[in-house]
Write a protein that holds these residues in place. Sequence first.
Motif, PDB file in Angstrom:
ATOM      1  N   GLN A   1       0.979  -1.192   0.012  1.00 31.39           N
ATOM      2  CA  GLN A   1       0.124   0.132   0.104  1.00 31.39           C
ATOM      3  C   GLN A   1       0.795   1.281   0.030  1.00 31.39           C
ATOM      4  OE1 GLN A   1      -2.733   0.439   3.262  1.00 31.39           O
ATOM      5  NE2 GLN A   1      -3.804   2.172   2.646  1.00 31.39           N
ATOM      6  N   ASN A   2       0.590   1.963  -0.966  1.00 26.89           N
ATOM      7  CA  ASN A   2       1.575   3.422  -0.991  1.00 26.89           C
ATOM      8  C   ASN A   2       0.801   4.178  -0.103  1.00 26.89           C
ATOM      9  OD1 ASN A   2       3.159   5.315  -1.833  1.00 26.89           O
ATOM     10  ND2 ASN A   2       2.161   5.855  -3.812  1.00 26.89           N
ATOM     11  N   ILE A   3       1.256   4.124   1.161  1.00 29.07           N
ATOM     12  CA  ILE A   3       0.424   5.328   2.019  1.00 29.07           C
ATOM     13  C   ILE A   3       1.078   6.670   2.056  1.00 29.07           C
ATOM     14  CG2 ILE A   3       0.007   3.309   3.705  1.00 29.07           C
ATOM     15  CD1 ILE A   3       1.728   4.293   5.632  1.00 29.07           C
ATOM     16  N   GLU A   4       0.313   7.657   2.447  1.00 30.49           N
ATOM     17  CA  GLU A   4       0.808   9.070   2.523  1.00 30.49           C
ATOM     18  C   GLU A   4       1.347   9.332   3.878  1.00 30.49           C
ATOM     19  OE1 GLU A   4      -1.223  12.910   0.771  1.00 30.49           O
ATOM     20  OE2 GLU A   4      -2.009  12.533   2.736  1.00 30.49           O
ATOM     21  N   LEU A   5       2.551   9.690   4.071  1.00 29.37           N
ATOM     22  CA  LEU A   5       3.208   9.927   5.346  1.00 29.37           C
ATOM     23  C   LEU A   5       3.119  11.471   5.623  1.00 29.37           C
ATOM     24  CD1 LEU A   5       6.194   7.906   4.405  1.00 29.37           C
ATOM     25  CD2 LEU A   5       4.151   6.966   6.001  1.00 29.37           C
ATOM     26  N   HIS A   6       2.933  11.608   6.993  1.00 26.13           N
ATOM     27  CA  HIS A   6       3.147  13.035   7.560  1.00 26.13           C
ATOM     28  C   HIS A   6       4.137  13.008   8.543  1.00 26.13           C
ATOM     29  CE1 HIS A   6      -0.668  14.077   5.704  1.00 26.13           C
ATOM     30  NE2 HIS A   6      -1.138  12.994   5.983  1.00 26.13           N
ATOM     31  N   CYS A   7       5.385  13.514   8.255  1.00 27.29           N
ATOM     32  CA  CYS A   7       6.524  13.346   9.188  1.00 27.29           C
ATOM     33  C   CYS A   7       7.660  14.015   8.623  1.00 27.29           C
ATOM     34  CB  CYS A   7       7.182  12.030   9.525  1.00 27.29           C
ATOM     35  SG  CYS A   7       7.637  10.893   8.099  1.00 27.29           S
ATOM     36  N   ASN A   8       9.015  13.882   9.294  1.00 30.25           N
ATOM     37  CA  ASN A   8      10.157  14.778   8.905  1.00 30.25           C
ATOM     38  C   ASN A   8      10.610  13.993   7.811  1.00 30.25           C
ATOM     39  OD1 ASN A   8      12.983  15.421   8.834  1.00 30.25           O
ATOM     40  ND2 ASN A   8      12.138  17.108  10.140  1.00 30.25           N
ATOM     41  N   ARG A   9      10.673  14.449   6.606  1.00 34.15           N
ATOM     42  CA  ARG A   9      11.090  13.633   5.267  1.00 34.15           C
ATOM     43  C   ARG A   9      12.510  13.511   5.620  1.00 34.15           C
ATOM     44  NH1 ARG A   9      12.373  13.251   0.170  1.00 34.15           N
ATOM     45  NH2 ARG A   9      10.919  12.354  -1.315  1.00 34.15           N
TER      46      ARG A   9
ATOM     47  N   HIS B   1      -0.585   2.707  12.458  1.00 40.34           N
ATOM     48  CA  HIS B   1      -1.527   2.277  13.624  1.00 40.34           C
ATOM     49  C   HIS B   1      -1.476   3.328  14.680  1.00 40.34           C
ATOM     50  CE1 HIS B   1      -3.356  -0.628  15.906  1.00 40.34           C
ATOM     51  NE2 HIS B   1      -2.621  -0.604  16.808  1.00 40.34           N
ATOM     52  N   GLN B   2      -2.850   3.695  14.919  1.00 41.47           N
ATOM     53  CA  GLN B   2      -2.888   4.484  16.071  1.00 41.47           C
ATOM     54  C   GLN B   2      -1.882   5.748  15.898  1.00 41.47           C
ATOM     55  OE1 GLN B   2      -2.971   2.228  19.499  1.00 41.47           O
ATOM     56  NE2 GLN B   2      -4.984   1.350  19.074  1.00 41.47           N
ATOM     57  N   ASP B   3      -1.934   6.473  14.849  1.00 36.12           N
ATOM     58  CA  ASP B   3      -1.110   7.671  14.810  1.00 36.12           C
ATOM     59  C   ASP B   3       0.612   7.057  14.891  1.00 36.12           C
ATOM     60  OD1 ASP B   3      -2.974   9.345  14.108  1.00 36.12           O
ATOM     61  OD2 ASP B   3      -3.283   9.844  16.294  1.00 36.12           O
ATOM     62  N   VAL B   4       0.900   5.911  14.545  1.00 36.53           N
ATOM     63  CA  VAL B   4       2.388   5.791  14.755  1.00 36.53           C
ATOM     64  C   VAL B   4       2.576   4.728  13.272  1.00 36.53           C
ATOM     65  CG1 VAL B   4       4.102   4.189  15.688  1.00 36.53           C
ATOM     66  CG2 VAL B   4       2.280   5.321  16.908  1.00 36.53           C
TER      67      VAL B   4
ATOM     68  N   PHE C   1      15.202  -5.102  10.524  1.00 34.08           N
ATOM     69  CA  PHE C   1      14.919  -3.846  11.228  1.00 34.08           C
ATOM     70  C   PHE C   1      13.685  -3.318  11.260  1.00 34.08           C
ATOM     71  CE2 PHE C   1      19.567  -4.190  10.010  1.00 34.08           C
ATOM     72  CZ  PHE C   1      19.997  -3.873  11.503  1.00 34.08           C
ATOM     73  N   SER C   2      12.990  -3.521  12.552  1.00 31.65           N
ATOM     74  CA  SER C   2      11.676  -2.793  12.680  1.00 31.65           C
ATOM     75  C   SER C   2      11.762  -1.397  13.478  1.00 31.65           C
ATOM     76  CB  SER C   2      10.596  -3.940  13.308  1.00 31.65           C
ATOM     77  OG  SER C   2      10.689  -5.029  12.496  1.00 31.65           O
ATOM     78  N   PHE C   3      11.069  -0.719  13.093  1.00 29.26           N
ATOM     79  CA  PHE C   3      10.961   0.764  13.696  1.00 29.26           C
ATOM     80  C   PHE C   3       9.793   1.361  13.725  1.00 29.26           C
ATOM     81  CE2 PHE C   3      12.599   2.013   9.639  1.00 29.26           C
ATOM     82  CZ  PHE C   3      11.967   3.292   9.418  1.00 29.26           C
ATOM     83  N   SER C   4       9.573   2.379  14.676  1.00 25.42           N
ATOM     84  CA  SER C   4       8.300   3.259  14.629  1.00 25.42           C
ATOM     85  C   SER C   4       8.574   4.693  14.618  1.00 25.42           C
ATOM     86  CB  SER C   4       7.402   2.644  15.920  1.00 25.42           C
ATOM     87  OG  SER C   4       8.049   2.523  17.034  1.00 25.42           O
ATOM     88  N   ILE C   5       7.872   5.268  14.136  1.00 28.11           N
ATOM     89  CA  ILE C   5       7.862   6.952  14.446  1.00 28.11           C
ATOM     90  C   ILE C   5       6.426   7.587  14.448  1.00 28.11           C
ATOM     91  CG2 ILE C   5      10.164   7.169  13.168  1.00 28.11           C
ATOM     92  CD1 ILE C   5       8.665   8.348  10.934  1.00 28.11           C
ATOM     93  N   LYS C   6       6.431   8.649  15.354  1.00 31.32           N
ATOM     94  CA  LYS C   6       4.899   9.260  15.411  1.00 31.32           C
ATOM     95  C   LYS C   6       4.678   9.949  14.126  1.00 31.32           C
ATOM     96  CE  LYS C   6       4.993   9.657  20.670  1.00 31.32           C
ATOM     97  NZ  LYS C   6       5.111  10.626  21.581  1.00 31.32           N
ATOM     98  N   LYS C   7       3.197   9.758  13.919  1.00 34.01           N
ATOM     99  CA  LYS C   7       2.737  10.636  12.857  1.00 34.01           C
ATOM    100  C   LYS C   7       2.666  12.198  13.280  1.00 34.01           C
ATOM    101  CE  LYS C   7      -1.622  11.371  10.273  1.00 34.01           C
ATOM    102  NZ  LYS C   7      -2.864  10.787   9.741  1.00 34.01           N
TER     103      LYS C   7
END
Length: 409
Positions: A285-293, A325-328, A396-402
Amino acid sequence: MIKPEIPKNETFRLQALKELNILDSKAEQEFDDLASLASYICETPVSLITFLEEKRQWFKSHIGTDLCETDRDISFCGHAINHPQELMIVEDATKDERFADNPLTSLKDTPVIFYAGMPLTDKMGNALGTLCIIDHQPKTLTETQKSKLKTVANQVVKLLELRLRNNKLKTIEKELRAKNELLKNFAGVVSHDMKMPLTNMIVTVDILKEKYSAQLDEKGKQYLKYLKQSSFTLSDYITKILTHYESDKFDDLEESETFDIHHLLEEIVDLFNIREDCEINFPEQNIELHCNRVALEQILLNLIGNSLKYNDKEKIVIDVECYLHQDVYNFTVSDNGMGIPEHKQKEIFELFSTVAEIDRNGNKGNGIGLSTVKKLINKMGGDIKVTSTLGEKTSFSFSIKKNTVKKTA
């Protein structure tokens, strides 16, 4: 009225009080609770935790009165601190020559008639102030009340000791931060200054090879090749050091841009100019991201770059996953490479920690990239972990906040 005498250890006492950094500080519940407890135990309308400066007494906690300070010359506590280990009790101030005509004793509505003060004495014997209780009429305390008042005063002293330790820790932390900043600045300056000489070395090697090629035997040409390779290796090392320290200066990681993951990955893959047999699979899925590019690009550049370099298979396969998932945002970068030994997996995010002796191209890693990746991810409100099977695969699995803060121009 008799003014209180100045303690013989006044200089040291005032210095100890200064080190506490408590004068004129805001009210704190812990101190108010202990003052209230003292008032409850002794059945008095007023209780105070006082500290005596050179010319005033200041109340850290004042239960039952709006006063925040008084002159030291008229203070009851000024007398109490002259006997650091004793509970001072004045059952009727109107009959005590020290306080009979004291302005505090003569107050119209809230005169200080009964007073009991236990000095707050530190380990060096400095009486910094008192825990005291006050009544507007004559009073006596039972032996139990006296004992409990001393116990509460001991708890105030423990709070002060904790405060002093915290102050010292904060000072040490501040000094360490300052020294660390100096070291980082030094590393940055040195690294920048080394870039130009290295570039000159690489250019010089090319000139020598072109101009004197006919006069050099194969061994000489090989030496020039080694020199150029070493220069490139050192240049890459310096670049990564600069990137690592520059990541500390990302002050706007909460600001976001809007972009899609496929477009970002396409740009990253183009940067590598891949020549090996390689398959890189983007998220379904080509999701739209909202974060520091910029920060996310740096993270993925490092992780995908490692998947390319530390791979011993004829065909390199890299899978990139991403979902919200939940703004992450949750990412996974997996490969079919060399794998990481289990005993090394806990330390790979430490600065200068390396796993493999050499990469796919025979170059030795410098252990900077993953440390930078972890630092950026942590600053973006996430975390990173690794799972790996030696000789088979690594993920490598990582998460960042939206983010919702838009990037400003």
